[in-house]
Structures are given as structure tokens and as C-alpha cells.
Design an enzyme around this catalytic site. Structure first.
Site, mmCIF file in Angstrom:
data_model
loop_
_atom_site.group_PDB
_atom_site.id
_atom_site.type_symbol
_atom_site.label_atom_id
_atom_site.label_comp_id
_atom_site.label_asym_id
_atom_site.label_seq_id
_atom_site.Cartn_x
_atom_site.Cartn_y
_atom_site.Cartn_z
ATOM 1 N N ILE A 156 0.835 -1.212 0.000
ATOM 2 C CA ILE A 156 0.000 0.000 0.000
ATOM 3 C C ILE A 156 0.869 1.260 0.000
ATOM 4 O O ILE A 156 0.637 2.187 -0.794
ATOM 5 C CB ILE A 156 -0.965 -0.005 1.217
ATOM 6 N N PRO A 207 2.096 -2.657 9.405
ATOM 7 C CA PRO A 207 1.136 -3.510 10.126
ATOM 8 C C PRO A 207 1.168 -3.210 11.619
ATOM 9 O O PRO A 207 2.115 -2.588 12.111
ATOM 10 C CB PRO A 207 1.653 -4.926 9.839
ATOM 11 N N THR A 233 -4.431 4.806 7.909
ATOM 12 C CA THR A 233 -5.360 3.819 7.330
ATOM 13 C C THR A 233 -4.853 2.404 7.616
ATOM 14 O O THR A 233 -5.283 1.455 6.958
ATOM 15 C CB THR A 233 -5.514 4.002 5.799
ATOM 16 N N ARG A 235 -3.755 0.393 11.135
ATOM 17 C CA ARG A 235 -4.491 -0.180 12.261
ATOM 18 C C ARG A 235 -4.519 0.867 13.358
ATOM 19 O O ARG A 235 -3.516 1.553 13.601
ATOM 20 C CB ARG A 235 -3.796 -1.445 12.784
ATOM 21 N N GLU A 264 -12.032 0.432 17.672
ATOM 22 C CA GLU A 264 -13.101 0.435 16.659
ATOM 23 C C GLU A 264 -14.026 -0.777 16.746
ATOM 24 O O GLU A 264 -15.172 -0.714 16.310
ATOM 25 C CB GLU A 264 -12.514 0.541 15.247
ATOM 26 N N HIS A 296 -13.282 2.443 8.694
ATOM 27 C CA HIS A 296 -12.579 1.275 8.133
ATOM 28 C C HIS A 296 -13.164 0.894 6.766
ATOM 29 O O HIS A 296 -13.586 -0.241 6.554
ATOM 30 C CB HIS A 296 -12.637 0.084 9.099
HETATM 31 P P1 NAI Z 1 2.718 -5.022 3.498
HETATM 32 O O1 NAI Z 1 3.059 -6.179 4.341
HETATM 33 O O2 NAI Z 1 2.834 -5.121 2.010
HETATM 34 O O3 NAI Z 1 3.599 -3.753 3.928
HETATM 35 C C1 NAI Z 1 3.815 -3.385 5.284
HETATM 36 C C2 NAI Z 1 5.182 -2.712 5.329
HETATM 37 O O4 NAI Z 1 5.362 -2.202 6.669
HETATM 38 C C3 NAI Z 1 6.337 -3.674 5.043
HETATM 39 O O5 NAI Z 1 7.174 -3.132 4.031
HETATM 40 C C4 NAI Z 1 7.061 -3.768 6.387
HETATM 41 O O6 NAI Z 1 8.471 -3.941 6.238
HETATM 42 C C5 NAI Z 1 6.730 -2.413 6.993
HETATM 43 N N1 NAI Z 1 6.937 -2.333 8.424
HETATM 44 C C6 NAI Z 1 6.885 -3.335 9.344
HETATM 45 N N2 NAI Z 1 7.217 -2.827 10.566
HETATM 46 C C7 NAI Z 1 7.473 -1.517 10.391
HETATM 47 C C8 NAI Z 1 7.880 -0.468 11.267
HETATM 48 N N3 NAI Z 1 8.087 -0.692 12.565
HETATM 49 N N4 NAI Z 1 8.072 0.768 10.752
HETATM 50 C C9 NAI Z 1 7.880 0.998 9.438
HETATM 51 N N5 NAI Z 1 7.517 0.051 8.555
HETATM 52 C C10 NAI Z 1 7.307 -1.189 9.040
HETATM 53 O O7 NAI Z 1 1.232 -4.603 3.938
HETATM 54 P P2 NAI Z 1 0.194 -3.714 3.111
HETATM 55 O O8 NAI Z 1 -0.626 -4.581 2.233
HETATM 56 O O9 NAI Z 1 0.903 -2.545 2.548
HETATM 57 O O10 NAI Z 1 -0.773 -3.254 4.311
HETATM 58 C C11 NAI Z 1 -0.293 -2.416 5.345
HETATM 59 C C12 NAI Z 1 -1.310 -2.404 6.460
HETATM 60 O O11 NAI Z 1 -2.486 -1.712 6.029
HETATM 61 C C13 NAI Z 1 -1.837 -3.799 6.854
HETATM 62 O O12 NAI Z 1 -0.988 -4.402 7.785
HETATM 63 C C14 NAI Z 1 -3.183 -3.508 7.442
HETATM 64 O O13 NAI Z 1 -3.025 -3.319 8.824
HETATM 65 C C15 NAI Z 1 -3.574 -2.177 6.807
HETATM 66 N N6 NAI Z 1 -4.740 -2.326 5.923
HETATM 67 C C16 NAI Z 1 -5.817 -1.511 6.147
HETATM 68 C C17 NAI Z 1 -6.932 -1.588 5.330
HETATM 69 C C18 NAI Z 1 -8.117 -0.690 5.519
HETATM 70 O O14 NAI Z 1 -9.205 -0.958 4.954
HETATM 71 N N7 NAI Z 1 -7.997 0.380 6.276
HETATM 72 C C19 NAI Z 1 -7.007 -2.580 4.240
HETATM 73 C C20 NAI Z 1 -5.779 -3.337 4.050
HETATM 74 C C21 NAI Z 1 -4.701 -3.215 4.885
#
Ligand code: NAI
Length: 336
Positions: A156, A207, A233, A235, A264, A296
Site C-alpha cells: 500500500i 502492520p 489507514t 491499524r 473500533e 474502516h
Molecule cells: P505489506 O506487508 O505489504 O507492507 C507493510 C510494510 O510495513 C512492510 O514493508 C514492512 O516492512 C513495513 N513495516 C513493518 N514494521 C514496520 C515499522 N516498525 N516501521 C515501518 N515500517 C514497518 O502490507 P500492506 O498490504 O501494505 O498493508 C499495510 C497495512 O495496512 C496492513 O498491515 C493492514 O493493517 C492495513 N490495511 C488496512 C486496510 C483498511 O481498509 N484500512 C485494508 C488493508 C490493509
């Protein structure tokens, strides 16, 4: 025939999962209740249980499910912070998720929050409907040439960087695992401290893990530029909401856009318009003119819902036929 108990089922889940089930014709049982210890009994005799972000898939619940014959928990989300993965492993339950259904859905919603706040669209909408066409108080600012800090440059965060490059923003990122696409886009990787102090807009896409719980707390907020736009957006628990409210009151945060909130569960995805909201922190947040909250919904596009339903059904088929799925989640990771 494979039987699937689908918890937290909303009318849109019925629509998209039923469409994705046309070929397989599994027996789908749509249950509006949220999964928890008291509702787990509803899944008695169901080898597959399908859950969403507010379902409780902790150890107690998994024990009940395992005892009743459930062998697979299929998340129709990317994040899996609500699942006790170690417990699932010990109880022989496979957990699968939908790893990347549409990073564009969440990234575009992030842009919607940034632009609504920077141009005060949320205020203009209500004002114009009330016949008030005055511009007083609606002064905005360009995001062109502003510095946007992206915390978490995974699927994202990378699309957010792509979209922002079209706006002519300078993007800086913080992520323990920098990625090539972001480097190509010119994202400069910096420490969290540097990102906090250099950004005009901060957007969170990491995450929720023990490391990122309250990543943005009082100390972090003490570093931000006065008037910063803060967007979350990912968690809710990545932000310390009480510290955020204090920073809003001191006008250190200029604008806040949230699609997620710490508490939430029990509020989002429900119509509480006839009820008194009992959460004083959320109620306080809703009083600020410079705060925009959505419930959400960042994932909620037709494209994303289709992909979520198709991948979930494919995961169910794969686990039923082979015992595993390419989208299996094992203990040690976290990812709507
Ligand atoms: P992803 O796994 O592709 O990317 C997450 C990135 O965060 C990774 O590059 C990881 O290395 C990085 N990360 C981990 N710990 C970190 C830290 N301490 N500081 C900085 N970066 C760190 O996940 P994606 O698909 O990009 O999703 C991200 C988050 O978005 C999900 O974990 C979920 O919680 C949230 N999400 C929210 C949605 C909504 O409807 N609001 C829908 C889908 C996801």
C-alpha cells in the site's frame, strides 16, 4: 461437500462471496454475529470458518473451533493481528489470508483523506448543503512540493508513493525493509525521527505488531512539524489516540485523517446513529473541525471486494484439497 461458516457477514459479503462461490457451489452459511467464545459454537461441524478483522480468533476461540472439527480459518483480510497463530498451529488449524487484494483501494482512500483535509472538502460539503457559500475558514494548501512521510512502504505504501509522485510531492519513507520500486520513485529512506520532523504530511501503512503498537505516541508527536497532516489507514493501535488528542488541542497536529481507530471493534461497521456513543475518546475526536474519520472503509471498493471473495474461495478450495494454501499465514508474521 465443503461447508463454510462465515462470521461478521454483511449484505455485501453475501453478494461478493456468493458470486465467487458459483463454480465451487460450497455450502456457505452467512452469520451476522462476530466470532468470539460465545458464538464459536455456531461453527460446530464446519471444517472451514471465514472471518474478518473484528472477529476474535484468540486461543480460547480456536480451542472451541478445533474441538468441533474446524481445520481452516480463512481470513477475508490482509491483516491477521486478531489471530493467535501459535495457538492455531498447535491445534492443527490452517490460517489463510488475502495478502494483497487491492493496494490501490487503500492508497486511493489515503489520498481522498489527504485531499479532503487539505482542501476542507468535508466542511464545504456540509456548508454548501446548508446554503452557506462563504469561503471563510476554507483556506486550503497545495500538496504539490510538500514532503510526505510514508511509514511502511510495502504494497500500500508503494502505491501511495506512486500516486503522490503525480502530485509532485517529495516522498520520504521509513521501513526496516526498503523496496526497489520506492527507490525508483525517488522515495528517500530515513529514520523514523527524521521522517517525523521533516514531513508536512505523515501517512501510516505499517502492520500492527508489538513493535508498532503506539508507534506514534507522545514522544513521536513532540517531533512533528507544527500543523502536520497525520493520516492512519493501517491499524488504530499504531496511534496512541489520547496523545493524538492532546496534540490536536495544542494545535501541533493541523489535520487528522483516520480510517481506523484503537477501539473500533463494537463501533465500526455498525449503524449507531440512534444510539449514544459510549466511547468518550472517539466522541472527543469527532468534535474537532480538522479531523476526518471514516469507519474502516479504505478497502471497500468493488474491485477489492471481488478480489477478496475470489482469493478467499480459492484458499478454501486449496486447503480442502491439499491441506494448505499459498496464502497460508504462519506464526511469526502480521499484516484489513
Ligand atoms: P505489506 O506487508 O505489504 O507492507 C507493510 C510494510 O510495513 C512492510 O514493508 C514492512 O516492512 C513495513 N513495516 C513493518 N514494521 C514496520 C515499522 N516498525 N516501521 C515501518 N515500517 C514497518 O502490507 P500492506 O498490504 O501494505 O498493508 C499495510 C497495512 O495496512 C496492513 O498491515 C493492514 O493493517 C492495513 N490495511 C488496512 C486496510 C483498511 O481498509 N484500512 C485494508 C488493508 C490493509
Amino acid at each position: 461437500m465443503t461447508r463454510v461458516m462465515i462470521f461478521s457477514a454483511e449484505p455485501y459479503d453475501v453478494e461478493f462471496l456468493s458470486a465467487a462461490n458459483e463454480a465451487a457451489s460450497y455450502e456457505l452459511n452467512f452469520q451476522p454475529a462476530r466470532l468470539d467464545v460465545s458464538t464459536a459454537r455456531l461453527a460446530d461441524g464446519y471444517p472451514s470458518v471465514c472471518v474478518f478483522v473484528h472477529d476474535d480468533v484468540g486461543r480460547d476461540v480456536l480451542e472451541v473451533l478445533a474441538e468441533q472439527g474446524t481445520r481452516h480459518v480463512a481470513l477475508r483480510s490482509a491483516g491477521f493481528n486478531n489471530v493467535d497463530l501459535e495457538g492455531a498451529r498447535e491445534l492443527g488449524i490452517t490460517v489463510s489470508r488475502v495478502p494483497a487484494y487491492s493496494p490501490h483501494a487503500v492508497a486511493e482512500h489515503t489520498l481522498a483523506l489527504i485531499l479532503s483535509l487539505s482542501r476542507r472538502v468535508h466542511r464545504a460539503y456540509a456548508r454548501v448543503r446548508d446554503g452557506n457559500f462563504s469561503l471563510a475558514g476554507l483556506l486550503g494548501f497545495n500538496i504539490h512540493e510538500k514532503t510526505v512521510g510514508i511509514i511502511g512502504t510495502g504494497a500500500i505504501g508503494t502505491v501511495v508513493a506512486e500516486l503522490l509522485s503525480g502530485f509532485g510531492c517529495r516522498t520520504i519513507g521509513h521501513d526496516p525493509l526498503p523496496n526497489e520500486r520506492c527507490l525508483e520513485l525517488g522515495v528517500e529512506y530515513v529514520s523514523l525521527e527524521e521522517l517525523l520532523s521533516a514531513s508536512d504530511v505523515i501517512t501510516i501503512h505499517c502492520p500492527l505488531t508489538p513493535d508498532t503498537f503506539h508507534l506514534i505516541d507522545r514522544d513521536a508527536l513532540a517531533r512533528v512539524k507544527r500543523g502536520v497532516v497525520l493520516i492512519n489507514t493501517s491499524r488504530g493501535r499504531v496511534l496512541d489516540t489520547k496523545a493524538v488528542i492532546e496534540a490536536l488541542k495544542r494545535q501541533e497536529i493541523g489535520y487528522l485523517g483516520l480510517d481506523v481507530y484503537e477501539e473500533e471493534e463494537g463501533v465500526f461497521f455498525r449503524d449507531l446513529s440512534e444510539k449514544v456513543i459510549q466511547d468518550d475518546v472517539l466522541s472527543r475526536l469527532l468534535t474537532f473541525p480538522n479531523v476526518l474519520i471514516t469507519g474502516h472503509q479504505a478497502f471497500f471498493t468493488k474491485e477489492a471486494m471481488t478480489e477478496i471473495a475470489n482469493t478467499t474461495m480459492a484458499n478454501i478450495t486449496s486447503v480442502a484439497e491439499t491441506g494448505t494454501s499459498p496464502n497460508e499465514v504462519s506464526s511469526g508474521g502480521a499484516g484489513a
